[in-house]
Design a protein around this motif. Structure first.
Motif, PDB file in Angstrom:
ATOM      1  N   SER A  71       0.845  -1.205   0.000  1.00 30.19           N
ATOM      2  CA  SER A  71       0.000   0.000   0.000  1.00 30.19           C
ATOM      3  C   SER A  71       0.874   1.247   0.000  1.00 30.19           C
ATOM      4  O   SER A  71       0.579   2.224  -0.697  1.00 30.19           O
ATOM      5  CB  SER A  71      -0.904   0.028   1.234  1.00 30.19           C
ATOM      6  N   ASP A 101      -6.250  -1.277  -4.509  1.00 30.90           N
ATOM      7  CA  ASP A 101      -5.628  -1.855  -3.316  1.00 30.90           C
ATOM      8  C   ASP A 101      -6.585  -2.868  -2.680  1.00 30.90           C
ATOM      9  O   ASP A 101      -7.581  -2.494  -2.077  1.00 30.90           O
ATOM     10  CB  ASP A 101      -5.268  -0.749  -2.321  1.00 30.90           C
ATOM     11  N   GLU A 102      -6.284  -4.116  -2.826  1.00 31.20           N
ATOM     12  CA  GLU A 102      -7.102  -5.218  -2.304  1.00 31.20           C
ATOM     13  C   GLU A 102      -8.593  -5.063  -2.627  1.00 31.20           C
ATOM     14  O   GLU A 102      -9.438  -5.113  -1.732  1.00 31.20           O
ATOM     15  CB  GLU A 102      -6.896  -5.367  -0.797  1.00 31.20           C
TER      16      GLU A 102
END
Ligand SMILES: Nc1ncnc2c1ncn2[C@@H]1O[C@H](COP(=O)(O)OP(=O)(O)OP(=O)(O)O)[C@@H](O)[C@H]1O
Ligand SMILES: [Mg+2]
Length: 505
Positions: free
Chosen positions: A45, A166-167
């Motif tokens: 991240s 992000d995810e």
């Protein structure tokens, strides 16, 4: 010009004494989906937030479309075509989808927002990439998957051709993840370049062109999808193999710790209203709740834990009627709870790891004697938990806001399972954690059960439900459609019940 639209090299980023990125490298080609993987806290991240200009780099070089970026902030990043879909969405719940998409485009002086032309432009993206969204619904009325599509449209409206996710699948059901993948593939075909962060290696293998690996802030290399396998990727990430099989014990289930009797709960979403649900959990067993997200599982847990009103019916915990007790009183009656949303309900982000670990039992020995807070005991306890749950970094005096997503989750899990309460509710306990941590958390739930706790498990991962539970209750649109012993359950019969069908025997 180089073949890369983004090229990050020799990146270093520290936060105080924490070296989030020691040596970061990342190159993105036009029209590729490039996955970034690594354990919790590896720096994924952070690398992408650096690219999006959310923090300055300490040293290194970021080149976007041939231009070296001297000072990068989100505004500059957006101007250069970079968009980011964060794991925690940044949408305003009470505004409509269309209003959210337009938000941030300041109307030129003297002009008002032209909703009609905005609607037309948004519709163009919806059609082009086959992204179903309902423009006039409020954010609070749509599913997580739909909210995510809204975030993607937002980046497109701002002209992004590099999109960082992000995810994105951590919060999605398998069905929604499939839809997202179709959209990502469409975007790729259209020449967009995508960064995909995920802990799910099967997804990474399916969607990526290339995969980059980070380990403890270090770049570990990049591979083409064709040259690798999940096993190979795991070894690159952690340097060992991981076994997710747990030795399930079949202890004798004891007395009932939780009883939900004909409970009715309202909700602003039609599919998640609870319409007469009854179930029970015994000591020494794990009961899994399977269902497609948004079918009432969150509402049921909120009703049991005292966050949402039970309109009819009752909830008995440890022999005591706790219907509509406040959350503190429910806890006192014997509940430990790993909440679905660790940021909203799980952690106090400004407090330290140790303070969060002891927070819910501060008034109990050994952490306080009389009015005295026993700091040494707290430290000893924190040190133990940090080790047991592999929380990184290990400095328990850091605020939890400094933790990566997965490590924050480990703090919540550590606190809740360590309390030894008769009932443990675990909602999405392994969401966003890496394979090593999944192994630790699953074994911990199994251990809690062996020690006699009744565990109610809610998870979007069917595989997790099947491998951990003793009994599985399936829900659909706020009703129970079936109950199976885990030994007779499989993806097919559960899937059918999850769609509301009756099981045919
Ligand atoms: N704002 C911050 N302040 C202090 N430390 C931070 C901050 N953000 C990240 N860190 C630290 O930097 C390291 C990398 O964190 P990062 O969030 O990039 O990890 P990640 O690879 O995304 O992990 P996860 O899979 O758990 O999301 C971690 O040790 C984290 O604790
Ligand atoms: Mg992260």
């Amino acid at each position: 010009m180089s073949e890369y639209v983004v090229s990050m090299s020799n990146i270093v980023k520290t936060f105080g004494t924490v070296q989030a990125v020691r040596h970061g490298e990342f190159n993105l080609k036009k029209g590729e989906i490039h996955s970034l993987i690594g354990e919790n806290g590896a720096g994924k991240s952070t690398m992408m937030k650096l690219l999006y200009g959310m923090y300055p780099i300490n040293s290194g070089e970021i080149i976007v479309k041939g231009k070296k970026m001297d000072r990068l902030d989100p505004k500059t990043a957006i101007e250069h075509g970079i968009g980011m879909v964060h794991q925690e969405f940044m949408l305003v719940e009470e505004l409509t989808v269309l209003e959210n998409i337009i938000l941030g485009f300041e109307p030129t002086k003297g002009l008002t927002i032209d909703f009609d032309s905005a609607r037309k432009e948004v519709q163009k993206y919806i059609d082009q990439y086959d992204m179903e969204v309902q423009l006039d619904k409020k954010i609070s009325q749509i599913s997580v998957g739909e909210a995510q599509r809204v975030e993607i449209i937002k980046t497109l409206m701002r002209g992004a051709d590099v999109i960082i996710l992000d995810e994105p699948t951590a919060v999605l059901t398998p069905q929604e993840a499939r839809r997202l993948f179709e959209i990502l593939k469409n975007l790729r075909e259209d020449g967009k370049s995508l960064v995909f962060i995920s802990h799910k290696l099967d997804e990474v293998m399916e969607i990526s062109n290339r995969i980059s690996v980070m380990r403890q802030g270090q770049y570990m290399g990049t591979v083409n999808k064709e040259e690798t396998s999940p096993l190979d990727l795991t070894k690159r990430m952690i340097g060992r193999e991981v076994f997710l099989n747990i030795d399930k014990s079949y202890g004798k289930a004891g007395k009932t710790v939780l009883e939900v009797k004909d409970v009715w709960v309202s909700s602003n979403k039609e599919t998640s209203k609870i319409r007469g649900m009854s179930l029970h959990v015994n000591e020494g067993e794990i009961v899994g709740i399977a269902g497609i997200d948004g079918n009432g599982q969150s509402e049921l847990i909120e009703a049991i834990t005292g966050i949402r009103k039970v309109e009819k019916g009752s909830v008995i915990l440890n022999g005591k009627d706790i219907t509509n007790f406040n959350p503190k009183k429910v806890r006192d009656a014997g509940l430990a709870h790993i909440p679905e949303d660790r940021n909203k309900r799980g952690l106090n982000r400004t407090m330290s790891i140790v303070d969060n670990l002891v927070a819910v039992q501060l008034d109990e020995a050994p952490f306080s004697k009389g009015m005295m807070v026993q700091k040494a005991d707290q430290d000893k306890y924190a040190e133990e938990k940090v080790k047991q749950f592999d929380i990184r970094p290990t400095d328990y005096n850091l605020p939890t806001s400094a933790l990566s997503g997965g490590n924050a989750q480990k703090v919540v899990v550590a606190r809740e399972v360590s309390m030894g309460k008769p009932l443990l509710i675990a909602s999405q306990p392994t969401r966003g954690v890496d394979v090593g941590a999944i192994e630790i958390i699953r074994n911990t739930l199994e251990k809690a059960k062996k020690e006699g706790a009744g565990v109610l498990l809610v998870s979007a991962e069917l595989e997790e439900i099947i491998s951990l539970s003793d009994r599985i209750v399936v829900i659909h649109e706020g009703k129970i459609t079936g109950e199976l012993m885990a030994s007779e359950a499989n993806e097919n019969n559960l899937g059918l019940l999850m769609m509301g069908g009756k099981e045919s025997k």
